[in-house]
Design a protein around this motif. Sequence first.
Motif, short mmCIF file in Angstrom:
data_model
loop_
_atom_site.label_atom_id
_atom_site.label_comp_id
_atom_site.label_asym_id
_atom_site.label_seq_id
_atom_site.Cartn_x
_atom_site.Cartn_y
_atom_site.Cartn_z
N LEU A 1 -5.66 -32.08 -40.36
CA LEU A 1 -5.16 -30.71 -40.37
C LEU A 1 -6.30 -29.71 -40.55
O LEU A 1 -7.16 -29.91 -41.41
CB LEU A 1 -4.14 -30.52 -41.49
CG LEU A 1 -3.01 -31.56 -41.55
CD1 LEU A 1 -2.17 -31.35 -42.81
CD2 LEU A 1 -2.15 -31.50 -40.31
N VAL A 2 -6.27 -28.66 -39.76
CA VAL A 2 -7.30 -27.62 -39.83
C VAL A 2 -6.61 -26.26 -39.82
O VAL A 2 -5.63 -26.05 -39.10
CB VAL A 2 -8.27 -27.70 -38.62
CG1 VAL A 2 -9.34 -26.63 -38.71
CG2 VAL A 2 -8.91 -29.07 -38.54
N ALA A 3 -7.12 -25.34 -40.64
CA ALA A 3 -6.62 -23.97 -40.64
C ALA A 3 -7.33 -23.20 -39.54
O ALA A 3 -8.55 -23.05 -39.56
CB ALA A 3 -6.88 -23.31 -41.99
N LEU A 4 -6.55 -22.76 -38.56
CA LEU A 4 -7.09 -21.94 -37.47
C LEU A 4 -6.23 -20.69 -37.32
O LEU A 4 -5.02 -20.74 -37.56
CB LEU A 4 -7.07 -22.71 -36.14
CG LEU A 4 -8.01 -23.89 -35.97
CD1 LEU A 4 -7.83 -24.52 -34.60
CD2 LEU A 4 -9.46 -23.49 -36.18
N CYS A 5 -6.85 -19.59 -36.90
CA CYS A 5 -6.07 -18.41 -36.55
C CYS A 5 -5.37 -18.71 -35.23
O CYS A 5 -5.73 -19.64 -34.51
CB CYS A 5 -6.96 -17.17 -36.44
SG CYS A 5 -8.08 -17.17 -35.03
N ARG A 6 -4.38 -17.94 -34.92
CA ARG A 6 -3.61 -18.18 -33.70
C ARG A 6 -4.49 -18.09 -32.45
O ARG A 6 -4.32 -18.84 -31.51
CB ARG A 6 -2.44 -17.23 -33.63
CG ARG A 6 -1.52 -17.41 -34.82
CD ARG A 6 -0.08 -17.14 -34.54
NE ARG A 6 0.72 -17.34 -35.74
CZ ARG A 6 1.22 -18.51 -36.10
NH1 ARG A 6 1.02 -19.57 -35.39
NH2 ARG A 6 1.95 -18.61 -37.22
N SER A 7 -5.45 -17.16 -32.47
CA SER A 7 -6.33 -17.00 -31.32
C SER A 7 -7.19 -18.26 -31.10
O SER A 7 -7.28 -18.77 -29.99
CB SER A 7 -7.23 -15.77 -31.53
OG SER A 7 -8.14 -15.66 -30.49
N CYS A 8 -7.81 -18.76 -32.16
CA CYS A 8 -8.64 -19.97 -32.03
C CYS A 8 -7.78 -21.19 -31.71
O CYS A 8 -8.21 -22.06 -30.94
CB CYS A 8 -9.45 -20.21 -33.31
SG CYS A 8 -10.81 -19.01 -33.52
N ASN A 9 -6.59 -21.24 -32.27
CA ASN A 9 -5.68 -22.35 -31.98
C ASN A 9 -5.35 -22.36 -30.48
O ASN A 9 -5.32 -23.42 -29.84
CB ASN A 9 -4.42 -22.23 -32.83
CG ASN A 9 -3.55 -23.46 -32.76
OD1 ASN A 9 -4.00 -24.55 -32.46
ND2 ASN A 9 -2.27 -23.28 -33.03
N ASN A 10 -5.12 -21.17 -29.92
CA ASN A 10 -4.83 -21.08 -28.47
C ASN A 10 -6.04 -21.46 -27.63
O ASN A 10 -5.90 -22.01 -26.54
CB ASN A 10 -4.34 -19.68 -28.11
CG ASN A 10 -2.94 -19.42 -28.61
OD1 ASN A 10 -2.15 -20.34 -28.80
ND2 ASN A 10 -2.62 -18.16 -28.84
N LYS A 11 -7.24 -21.15 -28.12
CA LYS A 11 -8.46 -21.52 -27.38
C LYS A 11 -8.70 -23.03 -27.45
O LYS A 11 -9.20 -23.63 -26.51
CB LYS A 11 -9.67 -20.79 -27.96
CG LYS A 11 -9.67 -19.31 -27.66
CD LYS A 11 -10.83 -18.63 -28.37
CE LYS A 11 -10.71 -17.12 -28.27
NZ LYS A 11 -11.69 -16.43 -29.13
N LYS A 12 -8.36 -23.63 -28.59
CA LYS A 12 -8.60 -25.06 -28.76
C LYS A 12 -7.67 -25.89 -27.90
O LYS A 12 -8.11 -26.87 -27.27
CB LYS A 12 -8.42 -25.47 -30.23
CG LYS A 12 -8.70 -26.96 -30.45
CD LYS A 12 -8.59 -27.31 -31.91
CE LYS A 12 -8.91 -28.78 -32.13
NZ LYS A 12 -7.76 -29.64 -32.09
N LYS A 13 -6.41 -25.53 -27.86
CA LYS A 13 -5.38 -26.26 -27.10
C LYS A 13 -5.50 -27.75 -27.34
O LYS A 13 -5.35 -28.21 -28.46
CB LYS A 13 -5.43 -25.89 -25.63
CG LYS A 13 -5.08 -24.45 -25.38
CD LYS A 13 -4.90 -24.18 -23.93
CE LYS A 13 -4.56 -22.69 -23.79
NZ LYS A 13 -4.07 -22.37 -22.51
N ASP A 14 -5.77 -28.52 -26.31
CA ASP A 14 -5.83 -29.99 -26.41
C ASP A 14 -7.25 -30.53 -26.37
O ASP A 14 -7.47 -31.70 -26.07
CB ASP A 14 -5.00 -30.62 -25.28
CG ASP A 14 -3.52 -30.34 -25.43
OD1 ASP A 14 -3.06 -30.14 -26.58
OD2 ASP A 14 -2.80 -30.32 -24.41
N LYS A 15 -8.22 -29.68 -26.70
CA LYS A 15 -9.61 -30.13 -26.70
C LYS A 15 -9.85 -31.07 -27.87
O LYS A 15 -9.28 -30.92 -28.95
CB LYS A 15 -10.56 -28.94 -26.81
CG LYS A 15 -10.56 -28.03 -25.61
CD LYS A 15 -11.48 -26.85 -25.82
CE LYS A 15 -11.38 -25.90 -24.63
NZ LYS A 15 -12.07 -24.64 -24.90
#
Length: 180
Positions: free
Chosen positions: A83-97
């Motif tokens: 589990l990692v704390a990400l903001c919604r913007s970074c979470n959207n950039k990460k996607k399935d990487k």
Amino acid sequence: MKNRSKETYRDQRKKEKIELFKHFRLRLIEDLYKNKFFALFNHRCFKCGIKEKPFPETGNPPILCIDHHIPMVLGGHLIAGNLVALCRSCNNKKKDKSPEEFYTQKELDKLKPILAKQKNIFDFAFDLDYWYRDRKGYLLSLGLDPKRDHEKLCNENDCDFVGLSTSRYEITLEIDSHEK
């Protein structure tokens, strides 16, 4: 696993989220432990560093979310240690990487001990005996802030009201066995 539909992953994420948080039993305790999780990241997005006040202090929707470190499409699950704390913007950039595609090696090295500490937060067992014996004492022992959570403890109209009464309710049924 990459051939699975978005709907299948959404359903699986929902099941895993329920599983991760069900043992907290009360939203008040769940929120307390989510706050402890985000404190591991200093209430900041691990990737970009945007800061969020510990929730639920603000009336705004949370900026931070709990992300799969290893995405589901790569076999990751919503469990402590992934589990990692990400903001919604970074979470959207990460996607399935994969983590190696999204984070630098320095970030991965910094993240490793944080992932290891998560078991202490999510390895929680609700103590029903303590709860019935002393609700307020139990909540305080978990780290509850009584000033912040006064409404949940004392206001019966609050949707997350838990009350401080320690009485158990008993129901007695009497069955009339006389046949007519």
